[in-house]
Enzyme design. Structure first.
Site, short mmCIF file in Angstrom:
data_model
loop_
_atom_site.label_atom_id
_atom_site.label_comp_id
_atom_site.label_asym_id
_atom_site.label_seq_id
_atom_site.Cartn_x
_atom_site.Cartn_y
_atom_site.Cartn_z
CB ALA A 1 43.00 58.05 38.41
N PRO A 2 42.65 59.70 41.38
CG PRO A 2 41.47 61.66 41.85
CD PRO A 2 42.40 61.03 40.85
CG ASN A 3 36.65 57.56 42.32
OD1 ASN A 3 36.31 56.60 41.64
ND2 ASN A 3 36.01 57.91 43.42
CG PHE A 4 40.74 53.90 38.63
CD1 PHE A 4 41.35 54.12 37.41
CD2 PHE A 4 41.54 53.87 39.77
CE1 PHE A 4 42.72 54.30 37.30
CE2 PHE A 4 42.91 54.04 39.67
CZ PHE A 4 43.51 54.25 38.43
CE LYS B 1 38.46 56.85 51.47
NZ LYS B 1 39.69 56.43 50.82
CB THR C 1 37.08 61.20 45.40
OG1 THR C 1 37.80 60.09 44.88
CG2 THR C 1 36.08 61.70 44.38
CG HIS D 1 34.66 56.01 51.20
ND1 HIS D 1 34.47 57.36 51.08
CD2 HIS D 1 35.13 55.58 50.00
CE1 HIS D 1 34.81 57.75 49.86
NE2 HIS D 1 35.23 56.68 49.18
CG HIS D 2 35.17 50.52 52.74
ND1 HIS D 2 36.35 50.33 53.44
CD2 HIS D 2 35.52 51.01 51.53
CE1 HIS D 2 37.37 50.69 52.68
NE2 HIS D 2 36.90 51.11 51.52
#
Length: 157
Positions: free
Chosen positions: A14-17, A48, A55, A44-45
């Site tokens: 999964a690319p994103n949970f 990254k 995503t 994003h932070h």
């Protein structure tokens, strides 16, 4: 994929949970059928290392697949600062922002005649990923193949 099936082993890739992010991607596919122009902004932070996020890239690819054609993107004749329009995948503009204080955020803006539609998801804490992680853990026990994305596990689509 075939190794997992042959060995009767469950795998969830999964690319994103974040469940909200999975829903955002689903809503974006619905909207992609009705709009000819779109831009994706992902934030994003600052630690990254990749850009755009997986995503954002997958969202754009799914939107294009559903639409069945490229999106329209107006070319800018003169950019006073190079690359300020961001990257592009088949007419969808992608913009990546990296700043301290952010976790994971994605916004998709669709443009059409006399209207725009904005879809946004914000993960303000890493705990936002846990419900999706737990759903994947419980599902993988029952699986005998590889599943990509949480969509089918969550009953989305």
């Amino acid at each position: 994929e075939s190794d997992a099936r042959e060995r009767h082993v469950g795998i969830v890739l999964a690319p994103n949970f974040a469940i909200g992010a999975v829903l955002l991607m689903s809503f974006a596919k619905q909207a992609a059928k009705h709009f000819d122009a779109a831009e994706i902004i992902e934030l994003h932070h600052n630690e990254k290392v990749d850009a755009p996020s997986g995503t954002a890239k997958q969202t754009a690819e799914q939107m294009i697949a559903v639409k069945g054609s490229t999106f329209q993107r107006t070319a800018t004749e003169h950019q006073t600062i190079e690359n300020t329009r961001g990257g592009e995948i088949n007419g969808i503009g992608l913009h990546s922002i990296r700043l301290p204080g952010l976790v994971a955020h994605q916004e998709i803006i669709f443009g059409g005649l006399g209207q725009t539609l904005t879809i946004r998801h914000d993960s303000t804490g890493r705990d936002s990923f846990m419900p999706g992680v737990l759903a994947a853990i419980y599902a993988v026990i029952e699986l005998e193949e590889m599943v990509t994305g949480l969509e089918s596990i969550l009953g989305i689509e």
